[in-house]
Design an enzyme around this catalytic site. Sequence first.
Site, short mmCIF file in Angstrom:
data_model
loop_
_atom_site.label_atom_id
_atom_site.label_comp_id
_atom_site.label_asym_id
_atom_site.label_seq_id
_atom_site.Cartn_x
_atom_site.Cartn_y
_atom_site.Cartn_z
N THR A 258 -7.15 3.51 -1.24
CA THR A 258 -6.80 2.10 -1.10
C THR A 258 -7.89 1.15 -1.61
O THR A 258 -7.65 0.34 -2.51
CB THR A 258 -6.46 1.79 0.36
OG1 THR A 258 -5.32 2.55 0.73
CG2 THR A 258 -6.16 0.31 0.55
N ASN B 57 -12.77 4.73 0.62
CA ASN B 57 -12.31 3.80 1.66
C ASN B 57 -13.37 3.58 2.73
O ASN B 57 -13.33 2.57 3.44
CB ASN B 57 -11.06 4.36 2.35
CG ASN B 57 -9.79 4.10 1.57
OD1 ASN B 57 -9.77 3.28 0.64
ND2 ASN B 57 -8.72 4.79 1.92
N ASP C 118 0.83 -1.21 0.00
CA ASP C 118 0.00 0.00 0.00
C ASP C 118 0.86 1.26 0.00
O ASP C 118 1.77 1.41 0.82
CB ASP C 118 -0.89 -0.01 1.25
CG ASP C 118 -2.03 0.99 1.18
OD1 ASP C 118 -1.83 2.11 0.66
OD2 ASP C 118 -3.13 0.66 1.65
N HIS D 101 -2.67 11.07 -0.18
CA HIS D 101 -3.03 10.68 -1.54
C HIS D 101 -4.49 11.04 -1.75
O HIS D 101 -5.07 11.80 -0.97
CB HIS D 101 -2.76 9.19 -1.75
CG HIS D 101 -3.32 8.32 -0.68
ND1 HIS D 101 -4.61 7.81 -0.73
CD2 HIS D 101 -2.78 7.87 0.50
CE1 HIS D 101 -4.82 7.07 0.35
NE2 HIS D 101 -3.74 7.10 1.12
N ASP E 73 -1.46 0.53 -4.81
CA ASP E 73 -2.76 1.13 -5.06
C ASP E 73 -2.71 2.62 -5.39
O ASP E 73 -3.61 3.16 -6.02
CB ASP E 73 -3.69 0.92 -3.86
CG ASP E 73 -3.02 1.30 -2.54
OD1 ASP E 73 -1.83 1.66 -2.54
OD2 ASP E 73 -3.71 1.24 -1.50
N HIS E 74 -1.67 3.30 -4.94
CA HIS E 74 -1.55 4.74 -5.15
C HIS E 74 -0.17 5.18 -4.67
O HIS E 74 0.55 4.41 -4.02
CB HIS E 74 -2.63 5.52 -4.39
CG HIS E 74 -2.68 5.19 -2.93
ND1 HIS E 74 -1.71 5.60 -2.03
CD2 HIS E 74 -3.56 4.47 -2.19
CE1 HIS E 74 -1.99 5.16 -0.83
NE2 HIS E 74 -3.11 4.45 -0.89
N ASP F 121 2.43 2.89 3.15
CA ASP F 121 1.40 3.90 3.28
C ASP F 121 1.39 4.56 4.66
O ASP F 121 1.33 5.79 4.76
CB ASP F 121 0.03 3.27 3.00
CG ASP F 121 -1.11 4.26 3.07
OD1 ASP F 121 -1.27 5.05 2.13
OD2 ASP F 121 -1.86 4.25 4.08
#
Length: 475
Positions: A74, A95, A38, A352, A245-246, A198
Site C-alpha cells: 500500500t 508499509n 486499496d 499481495h 495500489d495493488h 483490501d
Amino acid sequence: MAGSVALALLLPLLLCGIHGHPVPGAKAFNKLLLISFDGFRWDYDQDVDTPHLDQLAQDGVKAKFLTPPFVTMTSPSHFTTISGRWIEDHGVIHNMMFDTETGKKHNFQTTQRKNEWWDNGLLPLWITAQRQGRKSASFHYPGGASTYQGQAVYRTVIEPYFHPNGNETEWRENIDIVLDWFTREAFDFVTLYYGEPDNVGHSVGPETEERRTIIRQIDRTVGYLREAIQRHNLTHSLNVIITSDHGMTTIKQQPNITEILLSKYINFGDLVKFHIVDYGGFGMLLPKPGKEESVYQALKNAHPHLHVYRKDEFPERFHYAKHERVLPILLYADLGYHISARLVIHFNKGDHGFDNDYMDMKTIFRAFGPDFKKNYLAEGFDSIHIYPLMCKLLGVTPEPHNGSLAITQAMLSDSFIQQTGETPTRPPEIGPGSTGTLTGSLLRNIAIGLGTVMGVLVVLFIAAVSYTAVQRKKM
C-alpha cells in the site's frame, strides 16, 4: 510617501514568488481529484454487476489494467503514484517503518505518522503543486500527513487508528467533504483514499461473495460521487482519476504446502540480526556480521517456490533494491505462497506483495472529467505514468520523474491538447537514483529565489528613487 506605499503593497506579492507561485493571468486549469480504493484488483468488476463503473467507462477512460510497482504494498505503491518515482528512488520501501538497531517495527497506521519514513528528499505532487500556486489536500492518503523539505500539505485528514474501512455512509460523507473543499475553499488538487476492498480481500479472500458485496458498495459510491459532482456544480471543472495500489490473490489454506517457514532452513538466533518477514510473499533479512553468505547459501535453494537474492543481484526490472534502506538479503515467493520467519503467525486468506508481473497483482484505472476523452479504452500501463498525467491536468511543472506523459496523453481530449500542447512540460528523468531529483529541485528553487530577489531589489530601488523625488519636491 508614494514610494513607501507602493513598496508596502508590492513586497508581499513579490515575496510569494520565492515559493514558486506562477505569474497571475496564467492559463486556468481544471481541478483534479485522485481516488484510491486499496486492493481493487483489475478484474473485480467482471463477476459482479457494476452499472456505475460501467457507465463511467462509457463517459471517460478505462485502462485494461494498471501495473503497480514492486513491492506491491500500500504505502510504497501510493507514494510512487504521488511522486512519479520508483520505490528505490523515493525510499518508502515497505508499509512498516523499521529500525534494524533497535528491532522496532511500526505498523501501517503508526508509520503514517512518522515523518522520517516519507521525507527522503523527493517532493510529492501535493507540495510541487503548492509551490506553483495550487492548493492541495489529502484525505487519508498514505504520505499525506508528512512534511516535505519543511512544507506540509495545505490540509490533511489522517486516517485514525482502528478506522472502520467499510462504512458506506462515511464514504459518502467523505466525498461531500472533499467536494466542499473544491467549491467553498478553492482547492485545486485533492487525494482521497479508501481502505477497501483490501480488508475484505485479506480476511475472506478475493474469490468470495463478501468481496463481490464490497465491490457493489464501491460501485454505489462511484454513482454517489458522480451525482455529488453535479450537485456541487463541478461537472465542467473537475477531473477525476480512480485507481488503486495493488491487486490480491488467494492464499491457499494448506500450511504444510503454501507456508514457507524460514526457520526450517536457518537458525535465526545464530545468523540473523533483524528481519522483516511474516507479511505476505515478500521479506528481507539483515544477517549478523560475517553471516550474509551463510544465510544466502542456506536459503537460495531451500524451497522451490522461494526466490532469494543478494541485494546487488536483485532483478533490475523491479526498480526496488538500490535504496539504502533495503536489507542485504531479499526474498519473494511465488503467487499464493507465504513467507514466515520462526512461526506461522499470518492467517490471511488473501494477500499481495508478490511479483507485479502476475495479473492478480494488477489493479484498475478509470478517469473522467472535462479534459478526458469519452469511451476510451487504454492498454495496460505502469502506475509510474500517472504522475506526469496529473501534472499535465493541473498545469504543474513536474519534478524529475520516471514516468512518461507519452503513455497517457492519448486519454486527454483533443481540445485540452490543443490548449496546452502535446509536448510534456519537462522530459522525465531516465534511470534510478534520487540525486537528479534533489539537484534539479535545488537548482530550480535557487533560480526562482534569485530571480525573485532581483525583482524585489529593483522595486526597492525604484521605490527609493520615487521617495527621494517626493522629498525633494517638498523641499
